[in-house]
Design an enzyme around this catalytic site. Structure first.
Site, PDB file in Angstrom:
ATOM      1  CG  HIS A 151      -7.450   2.909   4.619  1.00 39.27           C
ATOM      2  ND1 HIS A 151      -8.819   2.789   4.564  1.00 39.27           N
ATOM      3  CD2 HIS A 151      -7.003   2.682   3.363  1.00 39.27           C
ATOM      4  CE1 HIS A 151      -9.195   2.495   3.327  1.00 39.27           C
ATOM      5  NE2 HIS A 151      -8.113   2.423   2.577  1.00 39.27           N
ATOM      6  N   GLY A 152      -5.962   1.561   8.992  1.00 43.01           N
ATOM      7  CA  GLY A 152      -5.335   1.767  10.288  1.00 43.01           C
ATOM      8  C   GLY A 152      -5.924   2.863  11.150  1.00 43.01           C
TER       9      GLY A 152
END
Ligand code: FES
Length: 186
Positions: A151-152
């Site tokens: 999810h970064g």
């Protein structure tokens, strides 16, 4: 009583072209699941995998070259042992605490060696993203540390969360220096 086995990087097959290499206890590959896993030679092949998964582990860190990271599976989770470069250490030490979502000095994420002094070149942390548990990629992200592609989330060279949804820094496992060159995790 916990079993202990010494892990030496000489016993580990390195992945050509990569500076991140991995040790996995037998039977535990599914915990990481990467296609590029390099299987190690296990000195402890005679021990049951479930015993190894629960064991304290001793790691000879002397052969981890500067700029390399060793990944070890401990209690079902990857532990990263990174031999940081001088630039990585300087970057980690220069950060303004006010810029950190989960403020922690670099020194607070280290433990002293047998002589009582910190060894900032060795950073030991649990290689599990504090968001939803993916395994972050090393030498990646906006802060030259670790990047979680799920999810970064971006972690810096001290493993501190800097950007993205992860709520806190990468965890530091319980460990100690048994000598200048051997640590015991767990
Ligand atoms: S699990 Fe790492 S960012 Fe979500």
């Amino acid at each position: 009583m916990a079993e202990t086995g010494l892990i030496h990087p000489d016993d580990i097959v390195k992945d050509e072209g990569k500076r991140d290499f991995i040790f996995l206890a037998a039977g535990a590959a599914g915990a990481v699941g990467a296609a590029s896993i390099v299987w190690p030679l296990l000195a402890q092949m005679g021990k049951a995998a479930d015993t190894l998964a629960l064991a304290s582990i001793e790691i000879d860190i002397s052969k981890i070259a500067e700029g390399e990271q060793l990944r070890v599976l401990w209690r079902g989770a990857p532990v990263f042992v990174r031999h940081r470069t001088a630039a990585e250490i300087a970057e980690a030490e220069s950060v303004d605490m006010g810029a950190l979502p989960d403020p922690a000095t670099d020194a607070s994420r280290l433990i002293p060696g047998p002589d009582g002094a910190l060894k900032p070149q060795y950073l030991v942390q649990v290689g599990v993203c504090t968001h939803f548990g993916c395994v972050p990629v090393g030498e990646a992200g906006d802060y030259d540390g670790w990047y979680c592609p799920c999810h970064g989330s971006h972690y810096d060279t001290s493993g501190r969360i800097r950007k993205g949804p992860a709520p806190r820094n990468l965890d530091i496992p319980p460990y100690e220096y048994l000598s200048d060159t051997v640590i015991k995790v767990g």
